[in-house]
Scaffold this motif. Structure first.
Motif, PDB file in Angstrom:
ATOM      1  N   GLU A  44       0.832  -1.205   0.000  1.00 34.11           N
ATOM      2  CA  GLU A  44       0.000   0.000   0.000  1.00 34.11           C
ATOM      3  C   GLU A  44       0.867   1.256   0.000  1.00 34.11           C
ATOM      4  OE1 GLU A  44      -2.677  -0.117   3.252  1.00 34.11           O
ATOM      5  OE2 GLU A  44      -3.694  -1.955   2.581  1.00 34.11           O
ATOM      6  N   GLU A  45       0.398   2.257  -0.729  1.00 34.87           N
ATOM      7  CA  GLU A  45       1.164   3.495  -0.860  1.00 34.87           C
ATOM      8  C   GLU A  45       1.403   4.168   0.488  1.00 34.87           C
ATOM      9  OE1 GLU A  45       0.860   7.833  -3.207  1.00 34.87           O
ATOM     10  OE2 GLU A  45      -0.673   6.283  -3.496  1.00 34.87           O
ATOM     11  N   SER A  46       0.365   4.206   1.332  1.00 37.66           N
ATOM     12  CA  SER A  46       0.501   4.876   2.630  1.00 37.66           C
ATOM     13  C   SER A  46       1.475   4.129   3.537  1.00 37.66           C
ATOM     14  CB  SER A  46      -0.860   4.989   3.317  1.00 37.66           C
ATOM     15  OG  SER A  46      -1.434   3.712   3.541  1.00 37.66           O
ATOM     16  N   ALA A  47       1.480   2.797   3.476  1.00 38.88           N
ATOM     17  CA  ALA A  47       2.394   2.005   4.301  1.00 38.88           C
ATOM     18  C   ALA A  47       3.836   2.210   3.859  1.00 38.88           C
ATOM     19  CB  ALA A  47       2.013   0.532   4.230  1.00 38.88           C
ATOM     20  N   ILE A  48       4.046   2.295   2.553  1.00 32.24           N
ATOM     21  CA  ILE A  48       5.399   2.530   2.024  1.00 32.24           C
ATOM     22  C   ILE A  48       5.886   3.922   2.417  1.00 32.24           C
ATOM     23  CG2 ILE A  48       6.738   2.822  -0.096  1.00 32.24           C
ATOM     24  CD1 ILE A  48       4.978   0.649  -1.337  1.00 32.24           C
ATOM     25  N   ALA A  49       5.003   4.912   2.299  1.00 34.36           N
ATOM     26  CA  ALA A  49       5.381   6.286   2.659  1.00 34.36           C
ATOM     27  C   ALA A  49       5.707   6.383   4.149  1.00 34.36           C
ATOM     28  CB  ALA A  49       4.248   7.242   2.292  1.00 34.36           C
ATOM     29  N   THR A  50       4.918   5.694   4.989  1.00 34.44           N
ATOM     30  CA  THR A  50       5.175   5.701   6.430  1.00 34.44           C
ATOM     31  C   THR A  50       6.516   5.057   6.744  1.00 34.44           C
ATOM     32  OG1 THR A  50       2.814   5.623   6.958  1.00 34.44           O
ATOM     33  CG2 THR A  50       4.332   4.926   8.682  1.00 34.44           C
ATOM     34  N   ALA A  51       6.813   3.943   6.086  1.00 35.77           N
ATOM     35  CA  ALA A  51       8.086   3.269   6.313  1.00 35.77           C
ATOM     36  C   ALA A  51       9.260   4.160   5.935  1.00 35.77           C
ATOM     37  CB  ALA A  51       8.129   1.957   5.523  1.00 35.77           C
ATOM     38  N   ARG A  52       9.147   4.862   4.829  1.00 33.16           N
ATOM     39  CA  ARG A  52      10.222   5.764   4.415  1.00 33.16           C
ATOM     40  C   ARG A  52      10.394   6.915   5.406  1.00 33.16           C
ATOM     41  NH1 ARG A  52      12.649   6.487  -0.142  1.00 33.16           N
ATOM     42  NH2 ARG A  52      12.249   8.739  -0.159  1.00 33.16           N
ATOM     43  N   TYR A  53       9.283   7.426   5.911  1.00 29.51           N
ATOM     44  CA  TYR A  53       9.349   8.512   6.900  1.00 29.51           C
ATOM     45  C   TYR A  53      10.035   8.028   8.182  1.00 29.51           C
ATOM     46  CZ  TYR A  53       7.807  12.191  10.076  1.00 29.51           C
ATOM     47  OH  TYR A  53       7.771  13.204  11.004  1.00 29.51           O
ATOM     48  N   LEU A  54       9.683   6.821   8.619  1.00 28.70           N
ATOM     49  CA  LEU A  54      10.289   6.278   9.835  1.00 28.70           C
ATOM     50  C   LEU A  54      11.753   5.929   9.608  1.00 28.70           C
ATOM     51  CD1 LEU A  54       7.354   4.005  11.052  1.00 28.70           C
ATOM     52  CD2 LEU A  54       8.090   6.188  12.032  1.00 28.70           C
ATOM     53  N   LEU A  72      19.882  10.905   5.781  1.00 36.91           N
ATOM     54  CA  LEU A  72      18.498  11.284   6.074  1.00 36.91           C
ATOM     55  C   LEU A  72      17.576  10.898   4.918  1.00 36.91           C
ATOM     56  CD1 LEU A  72      19.175  14.813   7.611  1.00 36.91           C
ATOM     57  CD2 LEU A  72      18.537  12.738   8.852  1.00 36.91           C
ATOM     58  N   PRO A  73      17.381   9.595   4.687  1.00 40.31           N
ATOM     59  CA  PRO A  73      16.495   9.160   3.609  1.00 40.31           C
ATOM     60  C   PRO A  73      15.044   9.461   3.941  1.00 40.31           C
ATOM     61  CG  PRO A  73      17.089   7.299   4.967  1.00 40.31           C
ATOM     62  CD  PRO A  73      17.900   8.464   5.464  1.00 40.31           C
ATOM     63  N   GLY A  74      14.217   9.562   2.937  1.00 33.05           N
ATOM     64  CA  GLY A  74      12.801   9.819   3.156  1.00 33.05           C
ATOM     65  C   GLY A  74      12.454  11.284   3.286  1.00 33.05           C
ATOM     66  N   PHE A  75      13.466  12.156   3.282  1.00 35.60           N
ATOM     67  CA  PHE A  75      13.238  13.596   3.379  1.00 35.60           C
ATOM     68  C   PHE A  75      13.830  14.291   2.160  1.00 35.60           C
ATOM     69  CE2 PHE A  75      13.677  12.358   7.962  1.00 35.60           C
ATOM     70  CZ  PHE A  75      12.346  12.536   8.301  1.00 35.60           C
ATOM     71  N   ASP A  76      13.285  15.447   1.844  1.00 39.33           N
ATOM     72  CA  ASP A  76      13.904  16.269   0.813  1.00 39.33           C
ATOM     73  C   ASP A  76      14.530  17.499   1.465  1.00 39.33           C
ATOM     74  OD1 ASP A  76      11.882  18.238   1.224  1.00 39.33           O
ATOM     75  OD2 ASP A  76      10.586  17.250  -0.241  1.00 39.33           O
ATOM     76  N   LYS A  77      15.185  18.297   0.660  1.00 39.16           N
ATOM     77  CA  LYS A  77      15.934  19.440   1.181  1.00 39.16           C
ATOM     78  C   LYS A  77      15.049  20.403   1.961  1.00 39.16           C
ATOM     79  CE  LYS A  77      19.046  23.109  -0.420  1.00 39.16           C
ATOM     80  NZ  LYS A  77      19.700  23.714  -1.618  1.00 39.16           N
TER      81      LYS A  77
END
Length: 364
Positions: A223-233, A311-316
Motif C-alpha cells: 500500500e502506498e501509505s504504508a510505504i510512505a510511512t516506512a520511508r518517513y520512519l 536522512l532518507p525519506g526527506f527532501d531538502k
C-alpha cells in the motif's frame, strides 16, 4: 550484551507477526531469546498460543516472552527510588508514598519500557531481545531518550554554572546540601549517583549507535501509505542514531519501484501463510546479522572537517540546520537532533552545507 532488534512501520502491516517469527528464528539457531511486547491486550498471547505476563515466561526452547505492564514496572522502580532516597537524604519524604498508589502518566510507558529493556539486556540471560513496540515515532523517541537526556544534562548544567545566579548561589550550596543530604559533600559519595546516571546514558547512546547492539527493520506492504510511512520512519530513525538494516515486505512482492524507494537497503518479501506456518515465515526473513552493512546514520570526518548525516525519506525543504549554541542542531520531519562534535570541531562555525543523495553534508 544482547542484540536488541525492533521493527518499524505502519499499524496493521504485520509487525507483531514478523517479531514473533524473528524471535522463533533466533531461538531455533540456539540463541537465548526474549520476546518483549509493549502493546497491552491479549493479541500477543493468542498469536503465541501461550500465557504471556509481566514476567518472562518460557514458551519454547531458548525462547521466553514478556508483556510489559507499566503499573508493575512503575511499582518496582518506585521502590528502588525510595531506597536511593533513604540512602542520600537525611529526612526521606517519599517513604509515605507507595508504588501501588501510583497511576501512569502520558510518556511513562515508553520510559519504563526502555528501562526494562536496559535491565534485561544487562542481566546477561539473553543473546537476543526482540522488542515489539509501537513501531512509530513514539518508539523512536523512546530509543533516542538517552541522547536527548544527555544533552539536557550537559547543556543546562553548563548554562547554570556560567550564569550569575549559579555563581551567586555557589558559596551557599555546600552548607545547604550538607544539611539536607546524608553524605559528605566533599567526598566522592555525592558524585556517585550522578555518575551512575551519566554512565547509563552513555551506555544507552553507545548501544543505539552500534547496529550490532541495536537495529531496526522496516515492515510494510504494497500500500502506498504504508510505504510512505516506512520511508518517513526510516529517515526519522537516523535522527536518533538508530541503524535500519533492511525492509520486509509482508505479503507483498518486491517490485522495482519499491526496491528503488528503499535503496540501498535490501528488501525481502514475506509470503502469505496459513495455520501458523511459522517455519515458512522464518525461512523468508532476512539475515539480521547484516544490519551493520546498512548506511550509518552519522559519519564524522575530522580530517576533512565534515559531518555527514544519512536522512532518507526527506527532501531538502524538510531539513533545517541551525547553530545557536556550541552544538549543531538538525530538524528533519518531527525529529530534532543535537550533534555532539568531537573536540577538534567543538565550537567551530558551520561554513557550508549541502544535501545530496539523501546525505546532509556539513562543513566546518
Amino acid at each position: 550484551m544482547a542484540l536488541i532488534l525492533t521493527f518499524l512501520g505502519k499499524g496493521g502491516t504485520g509487525r507483531t507477526t514478523i517479531a514473533i517469527a524473528a524471535a522463533k528464528k533466533f531461538a531455533a539457531s540456539g540463541k537465548r531469546v526474549l520476546l518483549a511486547g509493549q502493546e497491552p491486550g491479549p493479541a500477543l498471547g493468542i498469536m503465541l498460543r501461550a500465557t504471556v505476563s509481566g514476567e518472562p515466561q518460557e514458551i519454547a526452547p531458548n525462547l521466553k516472552a514478556v508483556q510489559f505492564q507499566s503499573t508493575l514496572l512503575l511499582e518496582k522502580r518506585w521502590e528502588e527510588l525510595k531506597s536511593l532516597e533513604a540512602q542520600y537524604l537525611r529526612t526521606p519524604f517519599f517513604k509515605q508514598v507507595y508504588g501501588q498508589e501510583l497511576g501512569i502518566l502520558p510518556g511513562m510507558d515508553s520510559a519504563l519500557a526502555l528501562d526494562a529493556l536496559r535491565e534485561y539486556d544487562a542481566s546477561g540471560q539473553y543473546d537476543v531481545i526482540v522488542y515489539d513496540g509501537s513501531g512509530g515515532l513514539e518508539e523512536l523517541r523512546m530509543l533516542g531518550m538517552a541522547e536527548i537526556l544527555s544533552w539536557y544534562i550537559r547543556r543546562f548544567r553548563q548554562v547554570f554554572a556560567d550564569s550569575d545566579l549559579g555563581k551567586s548561589l555557589s558559596p551557599f550550596v555546600q552548607p545547604v546540601v550538607s544539611t539536607v543530604l546524608n553524605v559528605d559533600w566533599s567526598s566522592d559519595n555525592f558524585a556517585q549517583p550522578a555518575q551512575q546516571v551519566n554512565n547509563i546514558l552513555d551506555k544507552g547512546r553507545g548501544a543505539i549507535a552500534d547496529p550490532n547492539r541495536v537495529a531496526a527493520y522496516l515492515v510494510t506492504n504494497g500500500e502506498e501509505s504504508a510505504i510512505a510511512t516506512a520511508r518517513y520512519l526510516w529517515g526519522s530513525s537516523q535522527q536518533v542514531g538508530l541503524t535500519v538494516g533492511g525492509v520486509i515486505l509482508n505479503q507483498s512482492a518486491v517490485t522495482e519501484t519499491i526496491a528503488a524507494e528503499f535503496a540501498p537497503l535490501t528488501a525481502v518479501s514475506i509470503p502469505v501463510t496459513g495455520n501458523n506456518n511459522w517455519q515458512q515465515l522464518m525461512d523468508a526473513l532476512p539475515d539480521f546479522s547484516k544490519a551493520s552493512e546498512a548506511p550509518k546514520p552519522i559519519t564524522i570526518n575530522v580530517a576533512d572537517r565534515q559531518v555527514s548525516l544519512f536522512l532518507p525519506g526527506f527532501d531538502k525543504k524538510q531539513i533545517k540546520l541551525t547553530q545557536s549554541g556550541p552544538e549543531v542542531t538538525i530538524d528533519a520531519g518531527d525529529q530534532r537532533r543535537n550533534i555532539l562534535l568531537p573536540p577538534a570541531l567543538t565550537g567551530k562555525s558551520v561554513t557550508g552545507a549541502k544535501f545530496q543523495n539523501s546525505y546532509l553534508i556539513i562543513s566546518f
